[in-house]
Write an enzyme that holds these catalytic residues in place. Sequence first.
Site, mmCIF file in Angstrom:
data_model
loop_
_atom_site.group_PDB
_atom_site.id
_atom_site.type_symbol
_atom_site.label_atom_id
_atom_site.label_comp_id
_atom_site.label_asym_id
_atom_site.label_seq_id
_atom_site.Cartn_x
_atom_site.Cartn_y
_atom_site.Cartn_z
ATOM 1 N N CYS A 70 19.867 36.668 -10.220
ATOM 2 C CA CYS A 70 20.140 37.797 -11.096
ATOM 3 C C CYS A 70 21.479 38.432 -10.749
ATOM 4 O O CYS A 70 21.572 39.575 -10.288
ATOM 5 C CB CYS A 70 18.988 38.778 -11.039
ATOM 6 S SG CYS A 70 17.534 38.022 -11.791
ATOM 7 N N ARG B 136 30.108 28.650 -2.636
ATOM 8 C CA ARG B 136 31.553 28.418 -2.650
ATOM 9 C C ARG B 136 32.217 28.659 -4.006
ATOM 10 O O ARG B 136 33.294 29.250 -4.054
ATOM 11 C CB ARG B 136 31.895 27.011 -2.136
ATOM 12 C CG ARG B 136 31.393 26.750 -0.723
ATOM 13 C CD ARG B 136 31.867 25.406 -0.178
ATOM 14 N NE ARG B 136 33.264 25.452 0.185
ATOM 15 C CZ ARG B 136 34.240 24.874 -0.478
ATOM 16 N NH1 ARG B 136 33.989 24.173 -1.563
ATOM 17 N NH2 ARG B 136 35.470 24.985 -0.073
#
Length: 418
Positions: free
Chosen positions: A337, A307
């Site tokens: 990553c 979110r």
Amino acid sequence: MQLSNNRYQLTNGVDPLALVEKYGTPLYVYDTAIIERQYKRLVESFSVSKLRINYACKANTNINILKVLKNLGAGLDAVSVQEVELGIMAGFAPQDITFTPNCVALDEINAALKHGVRINIDSISILEQFGMEHPDVPVGIRINPHIMAGGNDKISTGHVDSKFGISIHQLPHVFKVIETTGIRIDGLHMHTGSDILDANVFLIATDILMNAASNFKYLEYIDFGSGFKVPYKDGDIETDLEEVGERISERFNQFCKEYGRELTMVFEPGKFLVSQAGYFFVRANVVKPTPSTVFIGVDSGLNHLIRPMFYNSYHRIENISGPEGKPRIYTVVGYICETDTFGTNRKIANVEEGDILCMFNAGAYAFSMASNYNSRFRPAEVMVHGGKDYLIRKRETMQDILRNQVEANLEERLVEAG
Ligand SMILES: *Cc1c(COP(=O)(O)O)cnc(C)c1O
């Protein structure tokens, strides 16, 4: 979760650090007392003779959470046939489940219909197809009242460019479909989006819906959707539920009198019921000062709670294992990553590597949007109910990562090629 004597505690004094010790991190914990509080508050805000609260389960689909809401007396709002099936497994009676999909094919609606649930249709084309096949099955329709509401573009659904619902301006076409197919419309529905701040927005939309409703002969219910805002930080504005409740009830009761029948008032909140009940516990892997910022890298990322990155949503972050430390400014990031920032420039009690941080408002659209990105396991889930903790989802293992992957036999081809 409350802080007292420099220790955080859940309802009934349950110690979150003991849960972390027992189940490890990253960990989602749901406190059912808060779900109950929110449900009761909602029910008490409306004064109509027939009220139904359908829990929009896409917010949190753990079957135990569904059962808690069923036991409180809620119905269910499902947006996929899989959610319909989960609801049935959780013990909801089919007539207490409403299927409110968007842009699905008639096949999926037929599959839901086989389970005996209520159907809510969101386009004229599907209404026509459904009406030809099942002229005897009454359905609800989703109306787009074209008002702008909602916290951001991705979650506001009622505006003019939105893909959701049947435009209020296309009602004449709906009447034509009713005439040609003989289908009965037993409910009107709208859902204008999440994070609605203003009571007036609800009232304007209600007025539009009531005006439309007077044109339908066989209504049983009117569904006002959801979008109740919950506070994310101190001083945040919250929907004034009591005011909204009083004013909408008044308008609704007046409508029922004119209409000549007591209709059921329906709401279908997700976030309001479960957001504040959820906490997400992570561990500080590294504290990393750079020339400009002090980063805290935690053992989670956008794979578990997307979110903040997806919606720019704010989740309060506290150091619950060292709440008494001197507050410092940190940027809390994940281990994925990609740039996955949970919170920028947050004032948090001094964090040491190994400390446990808590992200608040983690009950809605948190685990239910989690993924295995970077081939990482999704977190475990724990429910705290009546002072006891229950593991309600195991932490994943390599088997979960490999499930459904099929290794193709490439040697075969090499042999054939000689
Ligand atoms: C998602 C959804 C809801 C719930 O919205 P919240 O903001 O979580 O309350 C209600 N109704 C429908 C049709 C939805 O798709």
